[in-house]
Design a protein around this motif. Structure first.
Motif, mmCIF file in Angstrom:
data_model
loop_
_atom_site.group_PDB
_atom_site.id
_atom_site.type_symbol
_atom_site.label_atom_id
_atom_site.label_comp_id
_atom_site.label_asym_id
_atom_site.label_seq_id
_atom_site.Cartn_x
_atom_site.Cartn_y
_atom_site.Cartn_z
ATOM 1 N N GLY A 232 0.812 -1.216 0.000
ATOM 2 C CA GLY A 232 0.000 0.000 0.000
ATOM 3 C C GLY A 232 0.842 1.261 0.000
ATOM 4 O O GLY A 232 0.526 2.234 -0.686
ATOM 5 N N ARG A 233 1.944 1.240 0.758
ATOM 6 C CA ARG A 233 2.796 2.423 0.855
ATOM 7 C C ARG A 233 3.615 2.652 -0.416
ATOM 8 O O ARG A 233 3.699 3.787 -0.914
ATOM 9 C CB ARG A 233 3.740 2.248 2.052
ATOM 10 C CG ARG A 233 4.806 3.315 2.193
ATOM 11 C CD ARG A 233 4.236 4.609 2.722
ATOM 12 N NE ARG A 233 5.286 5.610 2.895
ATOM 13 C CZ ARG A 233 5.115 6.788 3.478
ATOM 14 N NH1 ARG A 233 3.925 7.103 3.951
ATOM 15 N NH2 ARG A 233 6.097 7.652 3.595
ATOM 16 N N LEU A 234 4.238 1.582 -0.944
ATOM 17 C CA LEU A 234 5.173 1.740 -2.064
ATOM 18 C C LEU A 234 4.505 1.629 -3.433
ATOM 19 O O LEU A 234 4.934 2.281 -4.385
ATOM 20 C CB LEU A 234 6.290 0.692 -1.961
ATOM 21 C CG LEU A 234 7.170 0.762 -0.702
ATOM 22 C CD1 LEU A 234 8.245 -0.313 -0.760
ATOM 23 C CD2 LEU A 234 7.806 2.146 -0.549
ATOM 24 N N LEU A 235 3.471 0.789 -3.529
ATOM 25 C CA LEU A 235 2.868 0.548 -4.841
ATOM 26 C C LEU A 235 1.493 1.187 -4.999
ATOM 27 O O LEU A 235 0.953 1.209 -6.106
ATOM 28 C CB LEU A 235 2.755 -0.970 -5.099
ATOM 29 C CG LEU A 235 4.069 -1.767 -5.018
ATOM 30 C CD1 LEU A 235 3.798 -3.240 -5.329
ATOM 31 C CD2 LEU A 235 5.112 -1.205 -5.964
ATOM 32 N N GLY A 236 0.910 1.645 -3.895
ATOM 33 C CA GLY A 236 -0.382 2.327 -3.984
ATOM 34 C C GLY A 236 -1.530 1.498 -3.444
ATOM 35 O O GLY A 236 -1.471 0.260 -3.400
ATOM 36 N N ILE A 237 -2.593 2.187 -3.023
ATOM 37 C CA ILE A 237 -3.757 1.538 -2.430
ATOM 38 C C ILE A 237 -4.445 0.604 -3.431
ATOM 39 O O ILE A 237 -4.949 -0.463 -3.064
ATOM 40 C CB ILE A 237 -4.752 2.593 -1.916
ATOM 41 C CG1 ILE A 237 -4.111 3.416 -0.782
ATOM 42 C CG2 ILE A 237 -6.026 1.950 -1.417
ATOM 43 C CD1 ILE A 237 -3.764 2.602 0.431
ATOM 44 N N GLU A 238 -4.462 0.973 -4.704
ATOM 45 C CA GLU A 238 -5.120 0.134 -5.707
ATOM 46 C C GLU A 238 -4.440 -1.221 -5.817
ATOM 47 O O GLU A 238 -5.101 -2.265 -5.871
ATOM 48 C CB GLU A 238 -5.123 0.824 -7.066
ATOM 49 C CG GLU A 238 -5.917 0.044 -8.126
ATOM 50 C CD GLU A 238 -5.929 0.754 -9.465
ATOM 51 O OE1 GLU A 238 -6.891 0.547 -10.221
ATOM 52 O OE2 GLU A 238 -4.972 1.506 -9.740
ATOM 53 N N LYS A 239 -3.092 -1.235 -5.823
ATOM 54 C CA LYS A 239 -2.360 -2.511 -5.881
ATOM 55 C C LYS A 239 -2.634 -3.346 -4.631
ATOM 56 O O LYS A 239 -2.727 -4.575 -4.693
ATOM 57 C CB LYS A 239 -0.856 -2.248 -6.025
ATOM 58 C CG LYS A 239 -0.445 -1.672 -7.362
ATOM 59 C CD LYS A 239 -0.673 -2.660 -8.484
ATOM 60 C CE LYS A 239 0.023 -2.222 -9.767
ATOM 61 N NZ LYS A 239 -0.471 -0.936 -10.298
ATOM 62 N N LEU A 240 -2.752 -2.682 -3.489
ATOM 63 C CA LEU A 240 -3.103 -3.403 -2.265
ATOM 64 C C LEU A 240 -4.485 -4.036 -2.399
ATOM 65 O O LEU A 240 -4.729 -5.136 -1.893
ATOM 66 C CB LEU A 240 -3.066 -2.454 -1.067
ATOM 67 C CG LEU A 240 -3.452 -3.050 0.296
ATOM 68 C CD1 LEU A 240 -2.584 -4.251 0.636
ATOM 69 C CD2 LEU A 240 -3.359 -1.984 1.387
ATOM 70 N N GLY A 241 -5.399 -3.351 -3.099
ATOM 71 C CA GLY A 241 -6.721 -3.933 -3.341
ATOM 72 C C GLY A 241 -6.633 -5.211 -4.157
ATOM 73 O O GLY A 241 -7.317 -6.198 -3.858
ATOM 74 N N TYR A 242 -5.792 -5.228 -5.186
ATOM 75 C CA TYR A 242 -5.604 -6.447 -5.982
ATOM 76 C C TYR A 242 -4.999 -7.562 -5.121
ATOM 77 O O TYR A 242 -5.414 -8.727 -5.207
ATOM 78 C CB TYR A 242 -4.683 -6.171 -7.179
ATOM 79 C CG TYR A 242 -5.344 -5.379 -8.276
ATOM 80 C CD1 TYR A 242 -6.402 -5.902 -9.002
ATOM 81 C CD2 TYR A 242 -4.890 -4.102 -8.611
ATOM 82 C CE1 TYR A 242 -7.007 -5.168 -10.022
ATOM 83 C CE2 TYR A 242 -5.493 -3.360 -9.619
ATOM 84 C CZ TYR A 242 -6.549 -3.903 -10.322
ATOM 85 O OH TYR A 242 -7.148 -3.186 -11.322
ATOM 86 N N PHE A 243 -4.013 -7.201 -4.307
ATOM 87 C CA PHE A 243 -3.392 -8.188 -3.425
ATOM 88 C C PHE A 243 -4.423 -8.746 -2.442
ATOM 89 O O PHE A 243 -4.472 -9.956 -2.188
ATOM 90 C CB PHE A 243 -2.238 -7.536 -2.666
ATOM 91 C CG PHE A 243 -1.571 -8.439 -1.662
ATOM 92 C CD1 PHE A 243 -0.731 -9.450 -2.073
ATOM 93 C CD2 PHE A 243 -1.792 -8.267 -0.299
ATOM 94 C CE1 PHE A 243 -0.113 -10.286 -1.145
ATOM 95 C CE2 PHE A 243 -1.182 -9.092 0.633
ATOM 96 C CZ PHE A 243 -0.333 -10.101 0.200
#
Length: 484
Positions: A232-243
């Motif tokens: 979430g911090r380095l790649l963004g909240i959207e990528k955290l959503g995919y994860f």
């Protein structure tokens, strides 16, 4: 309750829970965005880490005690409530920092909204352990199903009627946790005749027990939640959503089975050890139970990742499908070290376990930070790398303590790898023959899963896997009894 019936209730309950969660996933993934799920995952990481840290092994105490007296259960009940209150206060205080770290003020508000959840969840770990200790797997299963249904119903209703976005997920979680709290209190007070009271002697015993588990739990909490925070911090909240959604798809199948088998296997392991069964035999039986269903399910899930994500979430979640096979690999290695923590506990080597988990926390975060420049796929591969290293650390510990000698590994892992390959092969053939997920058809999808299950059963009977032999004998006995 015999082992087969216990496994049936545990696995059946987990699958029914998964179906309820699946309903929520299919609907909400089409109503909410990856960013909504990313915000929710951030808040979950904060409260789950705090709650996990402050539980400090109380449910493990209930399961592992040779004699659980009323005074001991009262003390554990009281300790769990104290830990829950402390966790809620800490999460509330950390909410603004969460928003700052995630560079999004909404994260802070979502974290504050879920701060009460650790307190509401605190007695459930004790009531579940009490039920499991007494063979009441049906009660655990029914509660988990009810929680999933309540969370699903409230989240969907909130989003359809009020369009609350991420707060629809928050309301569902609060509804589930409130139900958990009410049922757990009723079980402990009415059924177990327990009350949250602790005397000075019991406080000292539980404090020592909890302190031994704190470092262990700290490492486990960091390795479980830190990668999501880093993403979430380095790649963004959207990528955290995919994860988060790829992890949820994994939970529906892989972790559902793993949790169900662990719920049966761990108490049985402690009972066997307390009754004098050799540690090597007890660990081998626990490993066999954990792998013979979970590995084939993970193999099939990895092969069908694209079609499954397309069916569950829709085409815009394709990035989650790319992560899913790698996450399946990491969970497979996690399951292969089953029995490691348990043998360290019964050998009174919790300190060694804590050192392993502390090292695990350091290299898990290190792997993620090193892999972050390679983007989302690099971070996912870092998860697999830390699972592989941890597997070898726990294998070394089991070897040193006589829990599971190296000579046992080829037979134990080899047979279960064959079962995994047999489950994956039909799914792989069908998927490539029908060009999935581009031409996905639900009927053919069900056919592929059915073929994989039949192949798994056939190979299990062919190699005379212990659990298939036991299952075959039970089936023969039932048929013979029916004819008579």
């Amino acid at each position: 309750m015999n082992r087969a019936r216990a496994i049936g209730w545990s696995v059946g309950g987990q699958f029914a829970t998964a179906v309820a969660s699946l309903l929520s996933t299919v609907i909400l993934a089409r109503l909410l965005t990856p960013t909504d799920y990313g915000l929710f995952a951030y808040a979950l990481a904060i409260y789950a880490t705090t709650q996990w840290l402050l539980q400090m092994g109380m449910s493990q105490y209930v399961l592992s005690e040779a004699e659980l007296t009323p005074a001991k259960l009262d003390g554990v009940f009281a300790m769990a409530m104290i830990q829950g209150l402390a966790a809620t206060a800490i999460v509330a205080v950390l909410a603004p920092a969460a928003g700052w770290f995630g560079e999004n003020r909404l994260i802070g508000w979502v974290t504050l909204a879920v701060a009460i959840v650790p307190f509401l969840n605190s007695p459930e770990a004790i009531s579940d352990a009490y039920w499991v200790r007494h063979g009441r797997f049906s009660g655990v299963a029914i509660l988990q199903i009810s929680k999933a249904l309540s969370q699903t119903a409230v989240s969907i209703a909130a989003e359809l009627s009020l369009h609350l976005g991420v707060f629809s997920l928050v309301l569902g979680l609060l509804a589930s946790s409130l139900l958990s709290f009410v049922v757990a209190i009723v079980v402990l007070v009415k059924e177990a005749r327990s009350k949250p009271v602790i005397d000075r002697d019991q406080w000292r015993v539980l404090r020592r027990f909890g302190a031994r588990f704190f470092a262990l739990t700290l490492g486990q909490a960091i390795t479980s939640q830190a990668p999501g925070l880093v993403i979430g911090r380095l790649l963004g909240i959207e990528k955290l959503g995919y994860f988060n959604r790829s992890s949820a798809a994994l939970d529906l199948i892989g972790k559902t089975l793993a949790g169900a088998t662990a719920r049966v296997g761990a108490p049985r392991f402690f009972r066997e050890v307390n009754s004098g069964v050799p540690h090597e035999q007890a660990v081998a039986e626990l490993q066999e139970l954990m792998l013979f269903i979970v590995w084939p399910a993970l193999a099939g899930l990895a092969v069908l990742a694209g079609p499954i994500v397309s069916l569950l979430y829709g085409p815009r979640w394709e990035l989650a499908a790319q992560a899913l096979p790698i996450l399946c690999l990491s969970i497979a290695f996690d399951q292969a070290r089953s029995g490691g923590s348990e043998i360290l506990l019964v050998r009174d080597r919790v300190g060694v376990n804590a050192w392993i988990e502390a090292a695990h926390a350091v290299y898990a975060i290190g792997f993620v930070l090193i892999a972050a420049p390679w983007g989302f796929s690099g971070v996912i591969w870092a998860r697999a790398a830390d699972a592989i290293v941890t597997f070898f650390l726990y294998s070394w510990a089991m070897q040193r303590l006589g829990g599971l000698p190296w000579r046992v590994w080829p037979r134990l892992l080899g047979g279960n790898m064959l079962l995994a390959a047999s489950a994956a092969a039909p799914a792989w053939i069908f998927m490539h023959h029908w060009n999935w997920p581009d031409t996905l058809d639900f009927g053919r999808f069900v056919l592929a899963i059915g073929a994989s299950v039949l192949a798994w059963v056939a190979v299990g009977m062919l190699i005379r896997h212990p659990y298939f032999v036991v299952g075959g004998e039970m089936l023969k006995a039932r048929l013979a009894a029916g004819r008579n």
